[in-house]
Design a protein around this motif. Structure first.
Motif, short mmCIF file in Angstrom:
data_model
loop_
_atom_site.label_atom_id
_atom_site.label_comp_id
_atom_site.label_asym_id
_atom_site.label_seq_id
_atom_site.Cartn_x
_atom_site.Cartn_y
_atom_site.Cartn_z
N SER A 31 1.31 -1.12 0.31
CA SER A 31 -0.11 0.12 0.14
C SER A 31 1.07 1.43 0.26
O SER A 31 2.28 1.49 0.40
CB SER A 31 -1.26 0.11 1.55
N PRO A 219 -1.32 7.10 -7.90
CA PRO A 219 0.38 6.00 -6.93
C PRO A 219 0.98 6.00 -8.17
O PRO A 219 0.58 5.52 -9.09
CB PRO A 219 -0.74 5.81 -6.06
N ILE A 223 -3.10 0.11 -9.27
CA ILE A 223 -4.04 0.74 -8.36
C ILE A 223 -5.48 -0.79 -8.43
O ILE A 223 -5.35 -1.02 -8.95
CB ILE A 223 -5.24 1.47 -8.89
N ASP A 228 -6.47 3.38 -3.84
CA ASP A 228 -5.61 3.45 -5.27
C ASP A 228 -6.72 4.36 -5.92
O ASP A 228 -6.32 5.05 -6.92
CB ASP A 228 -4.95 2.46 -5.81
N THR A 231 -7.14 7.98 -5.31
CA THR A 231 -6.07 8.65 -5.51
C THR A 231 -5.62 9.12 -6.61
O THR A 231 -5.12 10.28 -7.17
CB THR A 231 -5.23 7.50 -5.16
N ARG A 232 -5.79 7.36 -7.97
CA ARG A 232 -5.78 8.34 -8.98
C ARG A 232 -6.90 8.88 -9.90
O ARG A 232 -6.39 9.59 -10.59
CB ARG A 232 -6.25 6.37 -10.44
#
Length: 556
Positions: A31, A219, A223, A228, A231-232
């Protein structure tokens, strides 16, 4: 009030606002520390402690009486996307008839929480049809940018024309989103359609521009988790050109595979290793949750993206979800592609689509379609062209004639749908398609093997990618080199194809009148240049009642 929907007989009024297929995947990374690359990319004002609107605002899914508004608030600096941190925050919204927000017609508030990644939506109703509105969000004394949106015409309105931007396949690491900037600069769009691959799931460096990352995303790893995917999505929403387009017009979006993972289907994906990358069911659920949090899209039946919008008597738009119900892709172009027990749409969605097309009383029936429906045979290509084309499409690289991820891999669904159009004399059906990273203008024949003796049941306009690699990128030759050789061969083997451009990046503008539906294709000078120019390339149209495509020599 400016009107972009032109009433019949009225003069037009100007606007007031200016490696794609992978068969081997790596084990999952640990992570990520979420505060790293994404936090570094955020504006300095996030560190002041006051709430901030760092990811812009957006609207989508216009109705005659309403529209869906979206934003994401950062209530405190540590509440970065995917972190699960930050307090509940009241977010107010206001809708007005003017850009200065003095003539307010609706207002309200909603609470942003960590449970929804501090994203909020307001499904505003009670608005007037075919009307420009402006809106803004506020929290803790901070205001978001002011954005324009627009409602759809009344269901029974006589509308003389509609105009939509059309895009697909925007890979952050492969370049800049100049296509969005050029669409945002127009003042004539009623809405814009995103036909899938709004984000990509790959790890940093895996899938850039000809193997090189133009700009790093976040990230950095592939992902996999809800954090994830959040965040993307958040990284994409910081792109200035994408933010600008969301400020100017409502989006109408569907998903394709990369919102999940390459070549996704309900049981897995090519780009997913069960166990090493966790369970597919959990990953798929995380991707869907993040999508609906971060996109101005109303979830349809069972949390899918298939739904229908109407634009007066001129057009309705059936939007498909071709990932949630499909059978697994056929391993090769064998007889299994014709298996009637295999499906691309799922039974319920295909019945819904057929019923909607038959019941439609509009002049045009548009279908938002994430993968190409027109048949595509490539078996006659030479080996030097076949292999890179097969790599792009995810095919075995020796003489295979089908892309089994698109409708070619599910021919029984296609036969049933096209037979339905023919047997019920349903005319003026136009498929609007992305995914394949090339631009196409196609008739959709009932039987491609005997075309043009076989009738055409519909037409299809396919837009190229915003940034994702296409054929010349895979071969790594100058732009236009491959298309000059491959396009004539593709057309010779597929007589229903009027045009194909295998090499360039860009977008489309679809213009509809009672007499015709026309797609103008625009190309970018250089996807790796944030200031890339856009140039009109070609235009094709289908005249009402013909079910065929023809070239026209001027954009609308």
């Amino acid at each position: 009030m400016t009107s972009r929907y032109r009433s019949a007989g009225a003069a037009q009024d100007p606007g007031s606002l200016p490696p794609r297929r992978r068969t081997v995947v790596k084990a999952a990374a640990a992570s990520a520390v979420l505060a790293g690359p994404l936090a570094a990319a955020l504006p300095a004002r996030a560190a002041t402690g006051a709430p901030a609107f760092l990811h812009g605002v957006a609207s989508g899914d216009p109705l005659p009486d309403g529209v869906l508004l979206w934003t994401r608030v950062t209530p405190v600096p540590e509440a970065i996307p995917g972190s699960g941190l930050g307090p509940d925050t009241e977010v107010g919204w206001v809708v007005a008839r003017d850009q200065a927000l003095t003539d307010v017609v609706a207002r309200g508030s909603v609470t942003a929480t960590a449970a929804s990644d501090h994203t909020v939506k307001a499904d505003v109703r009670g608005l007037a049809p075919a009307t420009d509105y402006w809106f803004r969000f506020s929290a803790g004394g901070t205001d978001s940018p002011v954005a324009r949106t627009r409602t759809a015409p009344a269901a029974d309105a006589d509308v003389s024309s509609l105009r939509f931007g059309v895009v697909s396949c925007a890979n952050w690491e492969a370049g800049y989103f100049a296509a969005y900037r050029h669409l945002a600069a127009r003042d004539d769009l009623d809405a814009w359609l995103h036909l899938g691959d709004y984000i990509y799931e790959y790890a940093s460096g895996e899938y850039g521009a000809r193997g090189k990352a133009v700009r790093p995303h976040a990230p950095a790893h592939e992902i996999l988790t809800l954090a994830d995917y959040r965040t993307r999505h958040a990284k994409y929403k910081t792109d200035p050109d994408l933010m600008a387009l969301h400020l100017t017009a409502p989006v109408i979006a569907i998903w394709d595979d990369h919102e999940f993972a390459d070549n996704a289907w309900p049981g897995g994906a090519v780009n997913h290793t069960e166990g090493a990358e966790g369970g597919w069911a959990a990953r798929q659920a995380a991707a869907k949750q993040a999508y609906f949090e971060w996109m101005p899209v109303r979830p349809a039946l069972a949390g899918t993206t298939y739904r229908r919008l109407r634009f007066g008597r001129l057009a309705d738009l059936s939007l498909l979800d071709l990932r949630s119900f499909r059978s697994q892709q056929a391993a090769t172009a064998s007889g299994s592609v014709d298996d009637p027990d295999r499906t691309l749409t799922g039974r319920a969605q295909l019945d819904w689509l057929k019923a909607g097309l038959r019941a439609s009383d509009t002049k045009w029936r548009l279908v938002g379609n994430s993968v190409m429906i027109s048949p595509f045979a490539i078996g006659s290509l030479s080996a030097d062209l076949l292999k890179p084309l097969a790599k792009l499409l995810g095919l075995p690289q020796e003489g295979i004639a089908f892309n089994t991820d698109q409708w070619d891999g599910y021919t029984d669904d296609r036969r049933e749908l096209l037979a339905h159009l023919r047997s019920n004399a349903i005319r003026n059906t136009v498929f609007l398609t992305g995914d394949i990273h090339m631009a196409w203008a196609n008739d959709v024949p009932v039987d491609a093997g005997t075309y043009p003796l076989s009738p055409s049941a519909a037409t299809e306009f396919v837009v190229t990618s915003v940034t994702s690699d296409n054929l010349d990128d895979i071969v790594k030759v100058p732009e236009g080199t491959v298309s000059a050789v491959a396009a004539p061969v593709i057309r010779a083997a597929n007589r229903h194809v009027h045009w194909v451009d295998t090499d360039r990046h860009g977008y489309g503008v679809l213009d509809i009148t009672a007499e015709r539906a026309q797609m103008d294709y625009y190309v970018l000078s250089d996807r790796t240049d944030p200031d890339a120019r856009a140039t009109w390339a070609r235009s094709y149209r289908t005249l009402s009642g013909t079910q065929k495509v023809e070239r026209t020599y001027d954009p609308v």
